[in-house]
Design an enzyme around this catalytic site. Structure first.
Site, PDB file in Angstrom:
ATOM      1  N   ARG A  33       1.026  -1.355  -0.108  1.00  0.00           N
ATOM      2  CA  ARG A  33      -0.045   0.079   0.036  1.00  0.00           C
ATOM      3  C   ARG A  33       0.992   1.319   0.060  1.00  0.00           C
ATOM      4  O   ARG A  33       2.038   1.045   0.278  1.00  0.00           O
ATOM      5  CB  ARG A  33      -1.061   0.074   1.217  1.00  0.00           C
ATOM      6  CG  ARG A  33      -1.947  -0.958   1.270  1.00  0.00           C
ATOM      7  CD  ARG A  33      -2.986  -0.948   2.461  1.00  0.00           C
ATOM      8  NE  ARG A  33      -3.730   0.572   2.476  1.00  0.00           N
ATOM      9  CZ  ARG A  33      -3.614   1.619   3.172  1.00  0.00           C
ATOM     10  NH1 ARG A  33      -2.774   1.252   4.172  1.00  0.00           N
ATOM     11  NH2 ARG A  33      -4.002   2.537   3.039  1.00  0.00           N
ATOM     12  N   LYS A  98       3.984  -7.895  11.448  1.00  0.00           N
ATOM     13  CA  LYS A  98       3.319  -8.062  10.035  1.00  0.00           C
ATOM     14  C   LYS A  98       3.750  -9.465   9.416  1.00  0.00           C
ATOM     15  O   LYS A  98       5.132  -9.818   9.324  1.00  0.00           O
ATOM     16  CB  LYS A  98       3.856  -6.928   9.307  1.00  0.00           C
ATOM     17  CG  LYS A  98       3.036  -7.206   7.843  1.00  0.00           C
ATOM     18  CD  LYS A  98       2.975  -5.953   7.084  1.00  0.00           C
ATOM     19  CE  LYS A  98       2.469  -5.590   5.864  1.00  0.00           C
ATOM     20  NZ  LYS A  98       2.336  -4.474   5.127  1.00  0.00           N
ATOM     21  N   ARG A 233      -0.039   3.617  12.230  1.00  0.00           N
ATOM     22  CA  ARG A 233       1.093   2.965  12.859  1.00  0.00           C
ATOM     23  C   ARG A 233       0.855   3.317  14.400  1.00  0.00           C
ATOM     24  O   ARG A 233       0.272   4.117  14.953  1.00  0.00           O
ATOM     25  CB  ARG A 233       2.461   3.912  12.527  1.00  0.00           C
ATOM     26  CG  ARG A 233       2.683   4.168  11.155  1.00  0.00           C
ATOM     27  CD  ARG A 233       3.974   4.589  10.714  1.00  0.00           C
ATOM     28  NE  ARG A 233       3.745   4.966   9.281  1.00  0.00           N
ATOM     29  CZ  ARG A 233       4.926   5.837   8.707  1.00  0.00           C
ATOM     30  NH1 ARG A 233       5.875   6.378   9.484  1.00  0.00           N
ATOM     31  NH2 ARG A 233       4.988   5.670   7.400  1.00  0.00           N
TER      32      ARG A 233
END
Length: 236
Positions: A33, A98, A233
């Site tokens: 992204r 992640k 974030r």
């Protein structure tokens, strides 16, 4: 290949049918992204894209990124029954790191028809030299499981769950997916930063509303943000 999304976007313009899939062993120009690089070493991870055609226009597909995230969690839960979480809008984490991500690119007429290319990357066995290029906390399935799972089985599970979810989304929209998304919300109640094109907003994540927008407590105000050129974030 340059990227599975770029390849399928080109085929889509040439009339490729809905359900077309591209898988690659490696990507020279893998993308995440917001134009970020998706580290894509050869023969190590899962890189795939799925083309799906819709009768509706792109505006009607606003919740698609959340649907794809839920489908990806369902696929990965076959390997990792616990510890999976979703970071808005569609990053998949394991214990805060992640593990996988989704990139959706749409095109079409405003009133329809339209199509979406749904790109999925899953870290399976990330080599150390490639990992040095990653700029956020990450993990892979080999580290989570202690062994490398079959990428064929993983690809089959991801595609099966995506197709089932997309068919459900076509008929019933986003509402059937909201409970599952909230169940795996990895940031609700936590302090976060929202990086926008024109600045940074700090606050506390309050989950998603029924349209899939991120809800944030900013001072005394509850604010809502739709997906787009926004990066979420965790506050340090």
């Amino acid at each position: 290949i340059d990227s599975t999304n770029s390849y399928l976007k080109s085929l889509a313009l040439d009339g490729a049918p809905s359900g077309s899939v591209c898988l690659a062993e490696g990507q020279r120009s893998g993308r995440g992204r917001l134009g970020r690089v998706w580290v894509s070493p050869f023969g190590c991870n899962l890189y795939l894209s799925l083309l799906w055609r819709f009768d509706a226009g792109p505006a009607a597909l606003a919740g698609l990124s959340l649907v794809a995230g839920v489908a990806l969690v369902r696929a990965l839960s076959g390997f990792l029954p616990q510890g999976l979480g979703l970071k808005w809008p569609n990053d998949v984490q394991w214990q805060g790191r992640k593990l996988a991500g989704v990139l959706i690119e749409m095109a079409g007429e405003s009133a329809g028809p339209s199509h979406a290319v749904i790109g999925v990357g899953v870290n399976v066995r990330m080599p150390g030299e490639s990992a040095a290029e990653i700029t956020q906390p990450w993990t892979d399935l080999t580290r989570c499981l202690g062994e490398s799972p079959s990428r064929n089985a993983l690809a089959a599970g991801v595609l099966e769950n995506l197709v089932v979810a997309l068919r459900h989304f076509e008929t019933d929209g986003l509402p059937p997916f909201l409970e599952a998304w909230r169940e795996h919300d990895a940031v609700a109640g936590k302090s976060v930063q929202l990086h926008l094109p024109n600045g940074v907003i700090e606050g506390q994540a309050r989950g998603i509303d029924d349209s899939g927008a991120l809800v944030m407590q900013v001072g005394d105000e509850l604010r809502r943000f739709a997906s787009g050129e926004i990066s979420l974030r965790m506050s340090s």
